[in-house]
Motif scaffolding. Structure first.
Motif, PDB file in Angstrom:
ATOM      1  N   SER A 271       6.449   0.722  10.231  1.00  0.00           N
ATOM      2  CA  SER A 271       5.812   2.016  10.392  1.00  0.00           C
ATOM      3  C   SER A 271       5.148   2.467   9.108  1.00  0.00           C
ATOM      4  CB  SER A 271       6.852   3.057  10.836  1.00  0.00           C
ATOM      5  OG  SER A 271       7.865   3.189   9.826  1.00  0.00           O
TER       6      SER A 271
ATOM      7  N   CYS B 268       0.515   3.250   7.823  1.00  0.00           N
ATOM      8  CA  CYS B 268      -0.136   4.379   7.162  1.00  0.00           C
ATOM      9  C   CYS B 268      -1.378   3.902   6.426  1.00  0.00           C
ATOM     10  CB  CYS B 268       0.828   5.058   6.179  1.00  0.00           C
ATOM     11  SG  CYS B 268       2.231   5.857   6.963  1.00  0.00           S
ATOM     12  N   TYR B 269      -2.440   4.728   6.456  1.00  0.00           N
ATOM     13  CA  TYR B 269      -3.702   4.318   5.848  1.00  0.00           C
ATOM     14  C   TYR B 269      -3.583   4.317   4.329  1.00  0.00           C
ATOM     15  CZ  TYR B 269      -8.513   4.346   4.279  1.00  0.00           C
ATOM     16  OH  TYR B 269      -9.672   4.046   3.644  1.00  0.00           O
ATOM     17  N   THR B 270      -4.045   3.245   3.727  1.00  0.00           N
ATOM     18  CA  THR B 270      -4.155   3.130   2.280  1.00  0.00           C
ATOM     19  C   THR B 270      -5.439   2.372   1.989  1.00  0.00           C
ATOM     20  OG1 THR B 270      -1.762   3.096   1.983  1.00  0.00           O
ATOM     21  CG2 THR B 270      -3.084   2.282   0.165  1.00  0.00           C
TER      22      THR B 270
ATOM     23  N   ARG C  45      -4.765   7.686   0.215  1.00  0.00           N
ATOM     24  CA  ARG C  45      -3.512   7.111   0.697  1.00  0.00           C
ATOM     25  C   ARG C  45      -2.714   8.175   1.434  1.00  0.00           C
ATOM     26  NH1 ARG C  45       1.185   4.261  -3.045  1.00  0.00           N
ATOM     27  NH2 ARG C  45       2.573   3.666  -1.305  1.00  0.00           N
ATOM     28  N   CYS C  46      -2.238   7.806   2.609  1.00  0.00           N
ATOM     29  CA  CYS C  46      -1.395   8.704   3.396  1.00  0.00           C
ATOM     30  C   CYS C  46       0.066   8.461   3.037  1.00  0.00           C
ATOM     31  CB  CYS C  46      -1.635   8.469   4.893  1.00  0.00           C
ATOM     32  SG  CYS C  46      -0.595   9.481   5.964  1.00  0.00           S
ATOM     33  N   GLN C  47       0.767   9.519   2.706  1.00  0.00           N
ATOM     34  CA  GLN C  47       2.155   9.396   2.284  1.00  0.00           C
ATOM     35  C   GLN C  47       3.120   9.338   3.459  1.00  0.00           C
ATOM     36  OE1 GLN C  47       2.952   8.889  -0.812  1.00  0.00           O
ATOM     37  NE2 GLN C  47       0.935   9.259  -1.682  1.00  0.00           N
ATOM     38  N   LYS C  48       2.766   9.991   4.581  1.00  0.00           N
ATOM     39  CA  LYS C  48       3.700  10.063   5.706  1.00  0.00           C
ATOM     40  C   LYS C  48       2.918  10.009   7.002  1.00  0.00           C
ATOM     41  CE  LYS C  48       7.505  12.880   7.512  1.00  0.00           C
ATOM     42  NZ  LYS C  48       8.253  14.160   7.366  1.00  0.00           N
ATOM     43  N   CYS C  49       3.340   9.156   7.906  1.00  0.00           N
ATOM     44  CA  CYS C  49       2.654   9.028   9.192  1.00  0.00           C
ATOM     45  C   CYS C  49       3.686   8.795  10.286  1.00  0.00           C
ATOM     46  CB  CYS C  49       1.631   7.897   9.153  1.00  0.00           C
ATOM     47  SG  CYS C  49       2.335   6.292   8.746  1.00  0.00           S
TER      48      CYS C  49
ATOM     49  N   GLY D 255       0.802   5.517  13.448  1.00  0.00           N
ATOM     50  CA  GLY D 255       0.024   5.313  12.244  1.00  0.00           C
ATOM     51  C   GLY D 255      -0.840   6.490  11.862  1.00  0.00           C
ATOM     52  N   SER D 256      -0.788   7.595  12.625  1.00  0.00           N
ATOM     53  CA  SER D 256      -1.558   8.791  12.295  1.00  0.00           C
ATOM     54  C   SER D 256      -0.883   9.550  11.157  1.00  0.00           C
ATOM     55  CB  SER D 256      -1.695   9.707  13.518  1.00  0.00           C
ATOM     56  OG  SER D 256      -2.480   9.086  14.515  1.00  0.00           O
ATOM     57  N   CYS D 257      -1.683   9.953  10.196  1.00  0.00           N
ATOM     58  CA  CYS D 257      -1.147  10.677   9.051  1.00  0.00           C
ATOM     59  C   CYS D 257      -0.661  12.058   9.496  1.00  0.00           C
ATOM     60  CB  CYS D 257      -2.223  10.816   7.980  1.00  0.00           C
ATOM     61  SG  CYS D 257      -1.617  11.411   6.388  1.00  0.00           S
TER      62      CYS D 257
END
Length: 230
Positions: A39, A43-45, A50-54, A58-60
């Motif tokens: 999971s 997350c997008y990076t 960069r997304c810290q939590k999703c 996979g949605s931020c």
């Protein structure tokens, strides 16, 4: 042969049960770790951030006041069945900016209209028959740009989910704003160049007149001197 101990069979069963419990526990821990790692990997990076939590899709997960409805490059793509990559917009700040833009546009509109009316009156009068067209073009571009900016800011306040690039109305307002600004800027530049050339021509003409007057004065003084000598 040695006789088998009567308690050997229960001990073996207990040890087998204990090993089974340990094995099942290790498998559960490994499965949980692999699920959490999977999971986090969704997350997008990338180059955008960069997304810290999703979530599991996979949605931020956006914090309070943040969203992914950014103009031109939309981060919230759930409308098209995709995920939310990032949450770059701070909605309270955007509300303040759009409200201030609406206020300034409303304050500028009356002044622009009065200036356009003055230019139209000057162009229609006989005294200013050769009134330059550039100021009228600049003011017309400013009027169109102000109206489009007012419309864009008002639409963003009412419909914050509409973004430039996907919504045709808001995109049209941005295109009109940029087009009118470009036309007004180029007309202003041409007007400045024209005024500068006119001033240079007039100053050169005045200098030539002064030189001619000085030459005439010098010739008159020379004639007077010759007469006195005679």
């Amino acid at each position: 042969r040695r006789p088998t101990a009567p308690h050997s069979t229960p001990r073996r069963k207990a040890s087998r049960a204990t090993m089974g419990v340990i094995t099942n526990g290790c498998e559960a821990i490994f499965q949980a770790g692999s699920d959490s790692g999977g999971s986090a990997a969704t997350c997008y990076t990338g180059i955008l951030g960069r997304c810290q939590k999703c979530n599991s899709d996979g949605s931020c997960i956006c914090a309070g006041g943040l969203n992914g409805m950014s103009d031109l490059l939309v981060m919230d793509r759930q409308k098209w069945g995709d995920r939310t990559l990032l949450c770059p917009n701070y909605e309270p700040l955007l509300i303040i900016i759009n409200a201030a833009a609406c206020l300034f546009a409303l304050l500028a509109l009356p002044r622009i209209l009065r200036a356009i009316h003055f230019q139209a009156v000057q162009a229609g009068s006989r005294v200013a028959a050769r009134q330059p067209v550039a100021p009228f073009v600049v003011l017309s571009g400013a009027l169109l740009g102000t109206i489009s900016m007012l419309s864009y800011s008002a639409l963003k306040l009412i419909f914050p989910a509409r973004v430039v690039g996907t919504d045709p109305t808001i995109s049209l307002m941005v295109v009109l704003r940029d087009f009118s600004s470009a036309v007004a800027l180029e007309a202003h530049r041409l007007h400045v160049v024209s005024v500068a050339l006119g001033s240079q021509t007039r100053s050169l003409g005045e200098q030539r007149v002064q030189d001619a007057k000085a030459y005439q004065l010098w010739r008159c003084a020379a004639k007077v001197c010759k007469r006195r000598r005679k």
